[in-house]
Design an enzyme around this catalytic site. Structure first.
Site, PDB file in Angstrom:
ATOM      1  N   ASP A  49       0.846  -1.202   0.000  1.00  0.00           N
ATOM      2  CA  ASP A  49       0.000   0.000   0.000  1.00  0.00           C
ATOM      3  C   ASP A  49       0.875   1.244   0.000  1.00  0.00           C
ATOM      4  O   ASP A  49       1.582   1.519   0.964  1.00  0.00           O
ATOM      5  CB  ASP A  49      -0.905   0.010   1.238  1.00  0.00           C
ATOM      6  CG  ASP A  49      -1.786   1.248   1.295  1.00  0.00           C
ATOM      7  OD1 ASP A  49      -2.929   1.175   0.799  1.00  0.00           O
ATOM      8  OD2 ASP A  49      -1.333   2.286   1.822  1.00  0.00           O
ATOM      9  N   TYR A  54       3.230   9.785  -0.551  1.00  0.00           N
ATOM     10  CA  TYR A  54       4.337   9.176   0.186  1.00  0.00           C
ATOM     11  C   TYR A  54       5.677   9.401  -0.518  1.00  0.00           C
ATOM     12  O   TYR A  54       6.730   9.162   0.076  1.00  0.00           O
ATOM     13  CB  TYR A  54       4.117   7.673   0.364  1.00  0.00           C
ATOM     14  CG  TYR A  54       2.867   7.274   1.100  1.00  0.00           C
ATOM     15  CD1 TYR A  54       2.083   8.207   1.790  1.00  0.00           C
ATOM     16  CD2 TYR A  54       2.439   5.952   1.113  1.00  0.00           C
ATOM     17  CE1 TYR A  54       0.932   7.833   2.447  1.00  0.00           C
ATOM     18  CE2 TYR A  54       1.296   5.560   1.780  1.00  0.00           C
ATOM     19  CZ  TYR A  54       0.535   6.507   2.439  1.00  0.00           C
ATOM     20  OH  TYR A  54      -0.615   6.117   3.087  1.00  0.00           O
ATOM     21  N   LYS A  79      -2.827   5.987  -4.232  1.00  0.00           N
ATOM     22  CA  LYS A  79      -3.892   6.943  -3.909  1.00  0.00           C
ATOM     23  C   LYS A  79      -3.675   8.266  -4.633  1.00  0.00           C
ATOM     24  O   LYS A  79      -2.536   8.671  -4.884  1.00  0.00           O
ATOM     25  CB  LYS A  79      -3.933   7.192  -2.398  1.00  0.00           C
ATOM     26  CG  LYS A  79      -3.964   5.919  -1.560  1.00  0.00           C
ATOM     27  CD  LYS A  79      -3.874   6.224  -0.072  1.00  0.00           C
ATOM     28  CE  LYS A  79      -3.623   4.950   0.720  1.00  0.00           C
ATOM     29  NZ  LYS A  79      -2.232   4.468   0.615  1.00  0.00           N
ATOM     30  N   HIS A 112      -7.410   9.780  -1.591  1.00  0.00           N
ATOM     31  CA  HIS A 112      -6.695   9.788  -0.315  1.00  0.00           C
ATOM     32  C   HIS A 112      -7.500  10.433   0.824  1.00  0.00           C
ATOM     33  O   HIS A 112      -7.538   9.910   1.941  1.00  0.00           O
ATOM     34  CB  HIS A 112      -5.349  10.503  -0.479  1.00  0.00           C
ATOM     35  CG  HIS A 112      -4.301   9.998   0.446  1.00  0.00           C
ATOM     36  ND1 HIS A 112      -2.966   9.920   0.113  1.00  0.00           N
ATOM     37  CD2 HIS A 112      -4.376   9.527   1.710  1.00  0.00           C
ATOM     38  CE1 HIS A 112      -2.273   9.433   1.136  1.00  0.00           C
ATOM     39  NE2 HIS A 112      -3.105   9.194   2.123  1.00  0.00           N
TER      40      HIS A 112
END
Length: 275
Positions: A49, A54, A79, A112
């Site tokens: 994930d 990120y 996301k 998100h």
């Protein structure tokens, strides 16, 4: 590798999604993400994930490619970040994520956060990507019941997954019940409460089974039918987090852990976030 680690839930569209995955929030894209993904896959993980926010999709993709495991055997989630929401910008952002991951198809694409006045248009873009075959499943993250109702009331597809903060101090019972009734799979981020595992009940139950507090909490996730994605860059800890399929909590133990709920968040409130 224990075959149990690849046990899967079946999403509403028939796609299989592993109950256990590796979360990579805050994992750096300087080689750390690639190494972390590779070691997790070696330990038996088959779900990763990540997210555009990120900033490690490139490393995640490299770790998957270099793992020696067939692409079809790895379930990859990413996301759409808040700044990229809206119909056209979501399509563009997805292409960027797909390029960084080095994948033709993403297994699960999520919104998100429910950005006000944008998330329904973002969802419309996800539906297009799903219809066009670029993603195998679509869902949301951090959506409350009213957000889900907004999407469901105006859309062709009901979100297949809702990834939310979920742990013994934040059980989100009403949201979980709504998700089940709508055939939406709940998925837990920060399942280990960012390391806040100092409740004595975890250690007491763990001692009975020869398990750590973290393993007890992750097992509680699974027995509540919630997909869990603990984050760790440590191969030993990754292995430990995956060793949760060889014991079963009693109904009383599950209830005891659930009774710790105090609606405590370690992350932002989906109705009041600012990023």
């Amino acid at each position: 590798m224990s075959q149990a680690r690849t046990e899967s839930t079946i999403l509403s569209n028939g796609v299989k999604m592993p109950w256990l995955g590796l979360g990579v929030w805050k994992v750096k894209d300087d080689g750390e993400a690639e190494r972390s993904v590779a070691s997790a896959i070696e330990a038996g993980y088959r779900s990763i994930d990540t997210a555009a926010a990120y900033n490690n999709e490139t490393g995640v993709g490299a770790g998957i490619r270099n793992s020696g495991i067939a692409r079809d055997d790895i379930f990859v989630t990413t996301k759409i970040w808040n700044a990229h929401q809206g119909y056209e910008s979501t399509l563009t952002a997805f292409e960027d994520s797909r390029r960084k991951l080095g994948l033709d198809v993403v297994d699960l694409l999520l919104i998100h956060w429910p950005v006000k006045d944008k998330y329904t248009e973002t969802w419309r873009a996800l539906e297009k990507l799903y219809r066009d075959g670029f993603v195998r499943a679509i869902g949301v993250s951090n959506f409350q019941i009213h957000h889900l109702r907004d999407v469901i009331s105006t859309s062709e597809f009901v979100p297949m997954v809702n990834q939310v903060e979920y742990h013994p101090l934040l059980t989100q019972t009403e949201l979980h019940t709504f998700a089940k009734s709508s055939n939406i799979q709940l998925m837990a981020w920060s399942p280990l409460m960012q390391g806040n595992l100092d409740q004595s009940v975890f250690a007491e139950i763990g001692a009975k089974y020869g398990k750590s507090p973290a393993q007890v909490v992750l097992r509680w996730d699974l027995q509540n039918e919630v997909v869990t994605i603990p984050k760790s860059v440590n191969p030993v800890r990754q292995q430990e987090n995956a060793d949760i399929f060889d014991f079963t909590l009693t109904d009383e133990e599950v209830a005891l852990i659930s009774g710790l709920n105090r609606n405590q968040r370690f992350g932002p409130d989906p109705d009041n976030f600012n990023f």
